[in-house]
Design a protein around this motif. Structure first.
Motif, mmCIF file in Angstrom:
data_model
loop_
_atom_site.group_PDB
_atom_site.id
_atom_site.type_symbol
_atom_site.label_atom_id
_atom_site.label_comp_id
_atom_site.label_asym_id
_atom_site.label_seq_id
_atom_site.Cartn_x
_atom_site.Cartn_y
_atom_site.Cartn_z
ATOM 1 N N TRP A 11 30.993 41.940 51.646
ATOM 2 C CA TRP A 11 30.214 40.786 52.080
ATOM 3 C C TRP A 11 29.755 40.945 53.525
ATOM 4 C CZ3 TRP A 11 28.975 37.528 48.305
ATOM 5 C CH2 TRP A 11 29.768 37.545 47.164
ATOM 6 N N VAL A 12 28.662 40.263 53.847
ATOM 7 C CA VAL A 12 28.141 40.220 55.209
ATOM 8 C C VAL A 12 27.979 38.762 55.594
ATOM 9 C CG1 VAL A 12 26.226 40.822 56.738
ATOM 10 C CG2 VAL A 12 26.903 42.397 54.911
ATOM 11 N N VAL A 13 28.573 38.342 56.703
ATOM 12 C CA VAL A 13 28.356 37.003 57.237
ATOM 13 C C VAL A 13 27.344 37.139 58.370
ATOM 14 C CG1 VAL A 13 30.304 37.062 58.867
ATOM 15 C CG2 VAL A 13 29.465 34.860 58.029
ATOM 16 N N PHE A 14 26.424 36.177 58.465
ATOM 17 C CA PHE A 14 25.392 36.232 59.501
ATOM 18 C C PHE A 14 24.939 34.827 59.848
ATOM 19 C CE2 PHE A 14 23.229 36.303 55.458
ATOM 20 C CZ PHE A 14 22.066 35.563 55.637
ATOM 21 N N ARG A 15 24.176 34.714 60.924
ATOM 22 C CA ARG A 15 23.626 33.425 61.345
ATOM 23 C C ARG A 15 22.121 33.451 61.084
ATOM 24 N NH1 ARG A 15 25.345 35.989 66.498
ATOM 25 N NH2 ARG A 15 23.459 36.760 67.469
#
Length: 148
Positions: free
Chosen positions: A22-26
Motif C-alpha cells: 500500500w501507499v499512503v499519500f496526501r
C-alpha cells in the motif's frame, strides 16, 4: 514505471507500507490547499480516502508491525484562526485486498504544533517534532505508544 494516481490536483508525500502493498499519500483533490489522506494499492487499485475534513493532514507514517497510521492534522476551516497541528492515529484493516479505515483518535492536544510523527523500529515508541519549548523552537519529543 507505473503511474498510480491521475486525479486533478496535487497528489504527493507518498509512503509505502511496511509490507510493500500500500501507499499512503496526501491530496488536495477534494478542496484546493486542504490536504486529505488517501491510500492506494501498490498496483494502483483500491484507492480509499482516509480523512475527509476541512483541514490539512500530512506526514503520515506506518507502524512497522501493527495496522496503524499516524499523521499530523489541523482544522483550517476558519481563515481568521491560526490552525494548530496535533497528532492523529487510525487503526485499519485489510480484507480481501480492500483497505478499510478505522476510527481516528487524536493523540495530542497541545497549543504547540505537533508534527512529523514516526514510530520507533520496534513500534513501542512514537517520536515527533513540537514547538512546546518555552521559546517555541522546534524540538524532538518521544512517548511510549499505549493502548493500540
Amino acid at each position: 514505471m507505473r503511474r498510480l494516481t491521475s486525479a486533478p490536483g496535487y497528489d504527493g508525500g507518498p509512503f509505502i507500507s511496511p509490507d510493500g502493498q500500500w501507499v499512503v499519500f496526501r491530496s488536495d483533490r477534494k478542496k484546493e490547499s486542504y490536504l486529505q489522506l488517501y491510500v492506494i494499492g501498490i498496483d494502483g487499485k483500491n484507492e480509499t480516502a482516509l480523512t475527509d475534513n476541512d483541514g490539512v493532514n500530512w506526514g503520515p507514517y506506518w507502524h512497522p508491525t501493527k495496522p496503524l497510521l499516524v499523521w499530523s492534522g489541523a482544522d483550517h476551516s476558519n481563515p481568521t484562526a491560526r490552525p494548530n497541528y496535533d497528532l492523529w492515529i487510525m487503526q485499519y484493516s485489510v480484507d480481501n485486498g480492500r483497505f478499510s479505515p478505522g476510527k481516528i483518535t487524536r493523540l495530542t492536544d497541545s497549543p504547540a504544533a505537533d508534527v512529523l510523527p514516526v514510530f520507533s523500529p520496534d513500534g513501542q515508541r512514537l517520536m515527533w517534532t513540537s514547538t512546546r519549548a518555552a521559546d517555541r523552537s522546534s524540538q524532538l519529543f518521544t512517548a511510549e505508544l499505549r493502548g493500540f
